[in-house]
Design a protein around this motif. Structure first.
Motif: not given
Length: 430
Positions: A31-35, A207-209, A367-369, A372-373
């Motif tokens: 999630v952090v890397l995605n942003h 969207g995230i992975e 939940t965050t993951f 975020a997606g």
């Protein structure tokens, strides 16, 4: 002796908790890397999709492959959607890879005849057995054509007419791309609580992975549908094989260790059907889990031995493949924790504390993951209360998967091993 055994079991339980915390914590890192990477990556994607295509006369031939097994009426919708793709008709070739044993076989032949009468190049390739399952069907079909690009759609997916016009641009911008993976979307996301949960979890996966793996240069697994492969990459990876039930992940990694890389497009989506009943969904998840572990065990030594892959890339690949151990680690941890508590009741407060800490961490990361997606792909359209209900359904689904997996593994212990069977997810259409 009993006390010593209890301590050993408690230590295994603690180790399993730490492993699970690390595996799930990697999702938070994604999630952090995605942003961090998103803005530049989306600009690059926009540039790729603005790459000019040559005139129609110079466009390459594209073969659309649609695997089918007892899919029923949904087959017609998928094949007709493929025929509507915007590509020169003399360079668009459709293969229905039909292994059906019911009335779908006759329907596949009928649809092929109807579309050929309208001027489309459509053929129903029907095998007398399912050797190699989907991977075997893809391999055999590829031998029937000389062309170099293969767009693959599961039969329930409905590609937009501009799919090829958009995705094929990537191969002109970056000719050494192994495959272009589009993001799949959903035809029935709000049918019930189960489909809503799947929408949220798959949005996070895509969207995230998937997006982050591509943006960061990590191995990008093919999702089995909604993508275009080029022949050279398939052949470099050893071709499609049917000795695993996740032939997409298998070929991805075999090609990746040979130096082939892929592209993921977040802005190109193809809607498909989500399983709407729990039994079907659990069978699908079990197949994915089994196949993931099979490919992981096969590829671990290959990746470790490779001298052409950097340490950072090896780490990213192994972390991804290690996620397949989540379920076995959880099963082992639960069993060891319960046994330790039964043998030494004095350990129960410590075991329970460790369990609650791990559970809390897992829930925070998950939940965050998931949110975020959802925020990235759906712009947070689901209100917090409804999203909370989806999370409850998600937890229930994980418990159901764990229970089913435990039963499956117990059966493997008490019964002789069975040959690999591709348990295809049934489609309903509509």
């Amino acid at each position: 002796m009993i006390a010593l055994l209890a301590l050993l079991l408690a230590a295994i339980f603690a180790a399993c908790c730490l492993l699970l915390a690390a595996f799930i914590g990697s999702l938070l890192y994604m999630v952090v890397l995605n942003h961090r990477l998103r803005q530049k990556a989306l600009e690059h994607e926009e540039d790729l999709l603005m790459t000019p295509l040559p005139p129609d006369a110079q466009l390459p031939h594209v073969v659309v492959q649609i695997p089918s097994f007892n899919e029923g009426p949904v087959l017609r919708r998928g094949v007709e959607a493929a025929a509507r793709l915007d590509w020169p008709r003399d360079k668009l070739h459709i293969q229905i890879l039909d292994d059906s044993t019911d009335e779908t076989a006759e329907l596949a032949r009928t649809v092929a005849v109807e579309l050929r009468a309208q001027g489309y190049d459509v053929v129903a390739l029907q095998r007398t057995d399912r050797s190699g399952f989907k991977g075997g069907a893809l391999h055999e079909a590829m031998q029937q054509t000389p062309y170099d690009y293969f767009a693959i759609f599961d039969v329930d997916y409905v590609p937009p007419t501009d799919f090829l016009r958009r995705c094929m641009r990537v191969f002109f911008a970056e000719p050494n791309t192994a495959f272009v993976q589009a993001r799949f979307d959903f035809l029935n996301p709000h049918e019930n609580a189960l489909t809503e949960m799947q929408m949220v979890t798959l949005d996070a996966h895509l969207g995230i992975e998937q997006a982050t793996r591509y943006w960061a240069g990590h191995p990008l697994p093919f999702n089995g549908t909604c993508g275009i492969w080029q022949r050279a990459a398939i052949e470099a990876g050893g071709g499609w094989k049917g000795d695993t039930v996740t032939e997409d992940l298998d070929l991805t990694y075999r090609g990746w260790v040979k130096g082939w890389r892929a592209v993921f497009l977040t802005s190109v989506s193809v809607p498909g059907e989500l399983p709407a009943d729990t039994k079907t969904w659990l069978r699908q998840q079990q197949r994915w889990q089994d196949g993931f572990r099979h490919v992981s065990m096969r590829m671990f030594p290959v990746i470790l031995k490779s001298r052409d892959i950097s340490l950072a890339s090896k780490g990213a690949a192994l972390l991804h493949l290690c996620m397949s151990l989540n379920q076995p680690v959880l099963l082992v941890g639960v069993v060891c924790g319960i046994l330790a508590g039964l043998l030494a009741p004095s350990l129960v407060p410590l075991l329970l504390t460790l369990f609650l800490i791990t559970l809390g961490w897992v829930l925070v990361c998950a939940t965050t993951f998931l949110r975020a997606g959802h925020n990235f792909l759906r712009d947070g359209e689901m209100r917090p209360l409804r999203f909370a209900l989806v999370l409850v359904r998600f937890v229930g689904g994980q418990v159901g998967m764990l229970a089913r997996s435990l039963i499956v593994h117990l059966k493997k212990v008490v019964a002789p091993p069975k040959p690999i069977v591709f348990d295809r997810t049934p489609k309903r259409g509509g």
